[in-house]
Scaffold this motif. Structure first.
Motif, mmCIF file in Angstrom:
data_model
loop_
_atom_site.group_PDB
_atom_site.id
_atom_site.type_symbol
_atom_site.label_atom_id
_atom_site.label_comp_id
_atom_site.label_asym_id
_atom_site.label_seq_id
_atom_site.Cartn_x
_atom_site.Cartn_y
_atom_site.Cartn_z
ATOM 1 N N VAL A 5 -19.140 -62.456 16.348
ATOM 2 C CA VAL A 5 -18.389 -62.449 15.085
ATOM 3 C C VAL A 5 -18.622 -63.753 14.326
ATOM 4 O O VAL A 5 -18.525 -64.832 14.915
ATOM 5 C CB VAL A 5 -16.861 -62.346 15.355
ATOM 6 C CG1 VAL A 5 -16.088 -62.244 14.044
ATOM 7 C CG2 VAL A 5 -16.528 -61.194 16.283
ATOM 8 N N VAL A 6 -18.892 -63.651 13.023
ATOM 9 C CA VAL A 6 -18.842 -64.837 12.153
ATOM 10 C C VAL A 6 -17.706 -64.620 11.166
ATOM 11 O O VAL A 6 -17.608 -63.551 10.542
ATOM 12 C CB VAL A 6 -20.167 -65.070 11.395
ATOM 13 C CG1 VAL A 6 -19.999 -66.177 10.349
ATOM 14 C CG2 VAL A 6 -21.277 -65.447 12.359
ATOM 15 N N THR A 140 -27.168 -52.728 11.559
ATOM 16 C CA THR A 140 -25.855 -52.663 12.217
ATOM 17 C C THR A 140 -25.143 -54.007 12.150
ATOM 18 O O THR A 140 -23.922 -54.062 12.069
ATOM 19 C CB THR A 140 -25.979 -52.262 13.704
ATOM 20 O OG1 THR A 140 -26.911 -53.163 14.322
ATOM 21 C CG2 THR A 140 -26.423 -50.827 13.870
ATOM 22 N N GLY A 141 -25.898 -55.107 12.201
ATOM 23 C CA GLY A 141 -25.295 -56.438 12.163
ATOM 24 C C GLY A 141 -25.673 -57.177 10.894
ATOM 25 O O GLY A 141 -26.110 -56.573 9.907
ATOM 26 N N ALA A 153 -24.979 -61.939 13.542
ATOM 27 C CA ALA A 153 -23.631 -61.548 13.979
ATOM 28 C C ALA A 153 -23.501 -60.039 13.953
ATOM 29 O O ALA A 153 -24.061 -59.374 13.081
ATOM 30 C CB ALA A 153 -22.593 -62.161 13.057
ATOM 31 N N ASP A 154 -22.745 -59.513 14.930
ATOM 32 C CA ASP A 154 -22.457 -58.071 14.914
ATOM 33 C C ASP A 154 -21.426 -57.750 13.847
ATOM 34 O O ASP A 154 -21.468 -56.709 13.211
ATOM 35 C CB ASP A 154 -21.907 -57.618 16.271
ATOM 36 C CG ASP A 154 -22.948 -57.748 17.370
ATOM 37 O OD1 ASP A 154 -24.147 -57.734 17.020
ATOM 38 O OD2 ASP A 154 -22.563 -57.887 18.542
ATOM 39 N N ALA A 155 -20.449 -58.658 13.706
ATOM 40 C CA ALA A 155 -19.384 -58.421 12.711
ATOM 41 C C ALA A 155 -19.235 -59.651 11.827
ATOM 42 O O ALA A 155 -19.405 -60.779 12.301
ATOM 43 C CB ALA A 155 -18.067 -58.127 13.423
ATOM 44 N N LEU A 156 -18.932 -59.391 10.571
ATOM 45 C CA LEU A 156 -18.774 -60.490 9.605
ATOM 46 C C LEU A 156 -17.421 -60.337 8.924
ATOM 47 O O LEU A 156 -17.098 -59.261 8.396
ATOM 48 C CB LEU A 156 -19.898 -60.409 8.563
ATOM 49 C CG LEU A 156 -19.847 -61.418 7.430
ATOM 50 C CD1 LEU A 156 -19.964 -62.845 7.952
ATOM 51 C CD2 LEU A 156 -20.984 -61.138 6.435
#
Ligand code: FAD
Length: 394
Positions: A5-6, A140-141, A153-156
């Motif tokens: 995560v960022v 996806t990321g 990152a996978d999620a932002l």
């Protein structure tokens, strides 16, 4: 560098989100372009941070969808934040109407959030500018180019707040990212902000800077019983800040100067009195204000004792005391506003997780979203609740 995560924006919502994600075992990078952490928390509540409101309900928030905030507020309530504050032995008090403030300094809330983030393994990178964000090759990321490094990152999570107080780091970053990904942003305007007036509107009150009045202020169906403050530029104080969020250019504002009285009855009972009308009003209003207000209402005619006014004139005065109409010319703008009204369209987000419906993995939390609290600790509660919601999902 690769992270789960960022989070961009190490303010109230960003830190809450980062620490919750960290606690769930996610690797989290928290990036901010400022060199000082959470400046808005530091200056909030006059340096004592009104960190929540015990009586928070969805009705305390403005949004195109007034129901959007319900789920997040129900999952992370004021009680949860108070437990955190108590765990860190931060002493606090209730000022009024459920508003909780630190006894000592807002810095304690910043230190608390920082230490929770550190305990959860969150890495801080600041000052650090994000120059570019793209989807990764698998779509996806995300891939971020920053002044510090390149990060995958996978999620932002976008937690960059609103536009108010640009002097301490506010920027339109969050709205630009929304635009880049085709996510709608509702109209933005400064809120919880002093209102300004054409010089002729309030010229009678120009020497009265600093006078405060207990009032009920109304506009567009909203009412607030709070103090109103005369300033050199117009009107301010909690009553005006509250109503500014409901005001639109051109709208009149109505001010009840005698909220405790029925002015019609009160004046009728005293219609035979030989005292000057301003002396009578000075029983309930600051004397200098009563004189100036009456002068403005009477068009500068010399004052006479109450018993010389006649019933009709006295009866005409009562509604003006209860609904003095003023028409602001504008607001003092983002430099003085506590918050930004509008933001990421809530129709674009999941109310449970704050994730974009169009761009999986992209989240928006805090003030950048079109959810704006009234004055009284509600904006921080939204930051905590929305940050928590995303922190449980990323
Ligand atoms: P912020 O706290 O504003 O954090 C955003 C972060 O993003 C900042 O650290 C900023 O540096 C960073 N950032 C911005 N742009 C970029 C970029 N391009 N790149 C990287 N980082 C970026 N609310 C209350 O509930 N109680 C109060 O007592 C209270 N008092 C206030 C007093 C003042 C004077 C002001 C201005 C506001 C006050 N508020 C109060 C409102 C409250 O501060 C905000 O609603 C709240 O801070 C919003 O939290 P946030 O995390 O969304 O944004």
């Amino acid at each position: 560098m690769k992270k789960d995560v960022v989070v961009i924006g190490a303010g109230a919502a960003g830190m809450m989100c980062a620490m919750e994600a960290g606690k769930r075992g996610r690797s989290v990078l928290l990036v901010d372009h400022a060199s000082k952490l959470a400046e808005k928390i530091r200056i909030s509540g006059g340096g004592r941070c009104n960190f929540t409101n015990r009586h928070t309900v969805p009705e305390n928030f403005l949004s195109q969808n007034p129901h959007f905030c319900r789920s997040a507020l129900a999952r992370f309530t004021p009680r949860h934040f108070i437990e955190l504050v108590e765990k860190h032995r931060i002493r606090y008090h209730e000022k009024k109407l459920g508003q909780l403030f630190c006894d000592e300094a807002s810095q304690q809330i910043i230190d608390m959030l920082r230490s929770e983030c550190e305990a959860a393994g969150v890495i801080f990178q600041m000052p650090c500018e994000v120059s570019r964000i793209d989807r990764d090759s698998g779509n996806t990321g995300f891939v971020l180019e920053t002044s510090c490094s390149k990060v995958m990152a996978d999620a932002l999570v976008i937690a960059t707040g609103g536009l108010s107080i640009p002097q301490i780091g506010a920027s339109p970053f969050g709205y630009r990212i929304a635009e880049q990904f085709g996510i709608n942003v509702t109209a933005l305007r400064p809120a919880l902000v002093p209102l300004t007036f054409a010089p002729e509107q309030l010229s009678a009150f120009s020497g009265l800077t600093g006078i405060a009045l207990d009032t009920i202020v109304s506009c567009n169906g909203a009412h607030f019983r709070e103090n109103l403050l005369i300033t050199h530029r117009g009107l301010s104080g909690p009553a005006i800040l509250q109503i500014s969020s409901y005001w639109r250019p051109g709208d009149p504002i109505h001010i009840n100067l005698l909220p405790e009285l029925d002015a019609d009855d009160w004046l009728r009972d005293r219609r035979h009195s030989g005292v000057l009308l301003s002396n009578l009003l000075a029983q309930h209003l600051p004397r200098r204000f009563a004189e100036a207000w009456l002068g403005a209402m009477m068009g500068g005619l010399p004052e006479t004792p109450v018993n010389q006014y006649g019933n009709k004139s006295l009866r005409q005065l009562a509604p003006q005391l209860h609904a003095w109409q003023v028409i602001p010319s504008g607001t003092a703008g983002y430099k003085k506003a506590e918050v930004t009204l509008g933001g990421i369209d809530t129709a674009e987000l999941s109310s449970k997780t704050m994730e974009s419906k169009k761009v999986p993995g992209l989240y928006f939390v805090g003030e950048v979203v079109d959810v704006t609290g009234q004055l009284g600790g509600f904006n921080f509660q939204w930051a905590w609740s929305s940050g928590y919601a995303a922190g449980q999902s990323v």
